[in-house]
Design a protein around this motif. Structure first.
Motif, PDB file in Angstrom:
ATOM      1  N   PRO A  14      73.689  91.833  -1.482  1.00 61.52           N
ATOM      2  CA  PRO A  14      72.353  92.421  -1.511  1.00 61.52           C
ATOM      3  C   PRO A  14      71.532  91.885  -2.680  1.00 61.52           C
ATOM      4  O   PRO A  14      72.058  91.592  -3.742  1.00 61.52           O
ATOM      5  CB  PRO A  14      72.616  93.922  -1.657  1.00 61.52           C
ATOM      6  N   ARG A  15      70.235  91.775  -2.457  1.00 59.79           N
ATOM      7  CA  ARG A  15      69.264  91.332  -3.464  1.00 59.79           C
ATOM      8  C   ARG A  15      69.600  89.960  -4.051  1.00 59.79           C
ATOM      9  O   ARG A  15      69.445  89.731  -5.236  1.00 59.79           O
ATOM     10  CB  ARG A  15      69.131  92.361  -4.562  1.00 59.79           C
ATOM     11  N   ALA A  23      66.768  81.623   5.849  1.00 54.49           N
ATOM     12  CA  ALA A  23      66.159  82.851   6.377  1.00 54.49           C
ATOM     13  C   ALA A  23      65.071  83.366   5.444  1.00 54.49           C
ATOM     14  O   ALA A  23      64.019  83.822   5.902  1.00 54.49           O
ATOM     15  CB  ALA A  23      67.229  83.919   6.586  1.00 54.49           C
ATOM     16  N   GLU A  24      65.303  83.292   4.145  1.00 55.68           N
ATOM     17  CA  GLU A  24      64.296  83.744   3.190  1.00 55.68           C
ATOM     18  C   GLU A  24      63.036  82.889   3.275  1.00 55.68           C
ATOM     19  O   GLU A  24      61.920  83.394   3.167  1.00 55.68           O
ATOM     20  CB  GLU A  24      64.858  83.716   1.767  1.00 55.68           C
ATOM     21  N   ARG A  25      63.193  81.600   3.474  1.00 53.72           N
ATOM     22  CA  ARG A  25      62.037  80.707   3.605  1.00 53.72           C
ATOM     23  C   ARG A  25      61.233  81.060   4.857  1.00 53.72           C
ATOM     24  O   ARG A  25      60.003  81.085   4.848  1.00 53.72           O
ATOM     25  CB  ARG A  25      62.533  79.248   3.659  1.00 53.72           C
TER      26      ARG A  25
END
Length: 101
Positions: A14-15, A23-25
């Motif tokens: 997490p975090r 995926a974050e991009r």
């Protein structure tokens, strides 16, 4: 279900945004270019907008890693005799141009 298909599930911490950078991009791009500029009226509306934006992202939007080409380039046509049409993507947020035969 995943075990029957021999798929191993890997949990990300997490975090930790660098744990799943692709995926974050994608999430950041969608937020900046699409959902951050419009009001979403529910889950169904969100699904429609994301489906249309995903099609635009994969077929027309230029990508830096591909020398500003789209992942699925359109067919080349004779532009001297072609007409150009404009299509509004998610409610006019983005304009997509294409040639008409």
């Amino acid at each position: 279900m995943f075990a029957s298909a021999d798929i191993e599930i890997i949990k990300t911490p997490p975090r930790a945004p660098r744990a799943n950078a692709i995926a974050e991009r994608w999430v950041g791009t969608v937020r900046r270019e699409c959902t951050g500029r419009m009001l979403i009226f529910g889950e169904h509306h969100l699904r429609v907008v994301l489906t249309e934006y995903t099609r635009h992202y994969n077929a027309h939007r230029p990508h830096r890693s591909l020398q500003q080409h789209a992942p699925e380039p359109p067919c080349a046509a004779d532009i001297q005799h072609a007409r150009v049409t404009r299509r509004k993507i998610p409610g006019g947020l983005i304009n997509e141009y294409s040639q008409v035969a």
